[in-house]
Write a protein that holds these residues in place. Structure first.
Motif, short mmCIF file in Angstrom:
data_model
loop_
_atom_site.label_atom_id
_atom_site.label_comp_id
_atom_site.label_asym_id
_atom_site.label_seq_id
_atom_site.Cartn_x
_atom_site.Cartn_y
_atom_site.Cartn_z
N VAL A 116 2.61 -0.36 -5.58
CA VAL A 116 2.22 0.48 -4.78
C VAL A 116 1.14 0.80 -5.04
CG1 VAL A 116 2.78 2.52 -3.72
CG2 VAL A 116 4.77 1.31 -5.21
N SER A 117 -0.26 -0.38 -4.87
CA SER A 117 -1.87 0.16 -4.61
C SER A 117 -2.11 0.29 -3.44
CB SER A 117 -1.45 -0.50 -5.68
OG SER A 117 -3.31 0.04 -6.01
N SER A 118 -3.29 1.14 -3.51
CA SER A 118 -4.13 0.41 -2.38
C SER A 118 -5.73 -0.45 -2.66
CB SER A 118 -5.13 2.06 -2.06
OG SER A 118 -5.03 2.88 -2.59
N SER A 140 8.70 4.47 2.92
CA SER A 140 7.14 5.61 1.70
C SER A 140 6.93 5.51 0.54
CB SER A 140 7.83 7.23 2.08
OG SER A 140 8.16 7.30 3.44
N GLU A 147 5.17 5.60 -2.90
CA GLU A 147 4.16 5.78 -3.95
C GLU A 147 3.72 4.78 -4.80
OE1 GLU A 147 6.61 9.26 -4.61
OE2 GLU A 147 6.46 9.79 -2.30
N PRO A 148 2.47 5.48 -5.31
CA PRO A 148 1.92 4.82 -6.25
C PRO A 148 3.16 4.63 -7.68
CG PRO A 148 0.40 5.71 -5.63
CD PRO A 148 1.41 6.03 -5.25
N THR A 161 6.11 2.28 -8.41
CA THR A 161 4.85 1.06 -9.32
C THR A 161 6.04 0.93 -10.40
OG1 THR A 161 3.28 1.05 -8.63
CG2 THR A 161 3.67 -0.29 -10.56
N GLN A 173 0.85 -1.16 -0.28
CA GLN A 173 0.02 0.01 -0.12
C GLN A 173 0.55 1.23 -0.29
OE1 GLN A 173 -2.96 -0.51 3.41
NE2 GLN A 173 -3.77 -2.08 2.52
N PRO A 174 0.67 2.30 -0.42
CA PRO A 174 1.42 3.81 -0.32
C PRO A 174 1.13 3.84 1.33
CG PRO A 174 -0.58 4.03 -1.83
CD PRO A 174 -1.32 2.49 -1.30
N GLY A 175 2.58 3.92 1.03
CA GLY A 175 3.63 4.43 2.33
C GLY A 175 3.97 3.41 3.09
N GLY A 176 4.10 2.17 2.33
CA GLY A 176 4.67 0.76 2.80
C GLY A 176 5.86 1.19 2.70
#
Length: 120
Positions: free
Chosen positions: A118-120, A84, A86-87, A90, A13-16
């Motif tokens: 990177v995606s929610s 941190s 971000e999409p 990816t 997930q974003p921020g991961g």
């Protein structure tokens, strides 16, 4: 022959955070610089970070402060700690190494790539 094998790619997930590893094996005399590159769909492969055998690092502006490259010379392994995320991060991430197989045979080697999404 020489092989580079990457691992650690995943969906996050974003921020991961994720940690990529790349181990070099085979007929290795000396490894000079090692690095990480990435290629997003429809884009050219771009440099992410590099590290010399002495530990000097270089980063793309887009990842400075978020990613950290390191290496373990005893294990012929390079790492990429990504925080941190971000999409826009990816991509398929590729390991790269400048390797001497003996005193005169020098080549640049690439791994097969590992997918980071990177995606929610």
């Amino acid at each position: 022959q020489v092989q580079l094998v990457e691992s650690g790619g995943d969906l996050v997930q974003p921020g991961g955070s994720l940690r990529l590893s790349c181990a070099a094996s085979g007929s290795i005399f000396v490894i000079n610089a090692m690095g990480w590159y990435r290629q997003a769909p429809g884009k050219q492969r771009e440099l992410v970070a590099t590290i010399t055998s002495g530990g000097t690092t270089n980063y793309a502006d887009s990842v400075k402060g978020r990613f950290t490259i390191s290496r373990d010379n005893a294990k012929n392994t390079v790492y990429l700690q990504m925080n941190s995320l971000e999409p826009e991060d990816t991509a398929v991430y590729y390991c790269n190494a400048d390797i001497f197989r003996n005193a005169w045979a020098r080549n640049t080697y690439w791994g097969q790539g590992t997918q980071v999404t990177v995606s929610s």
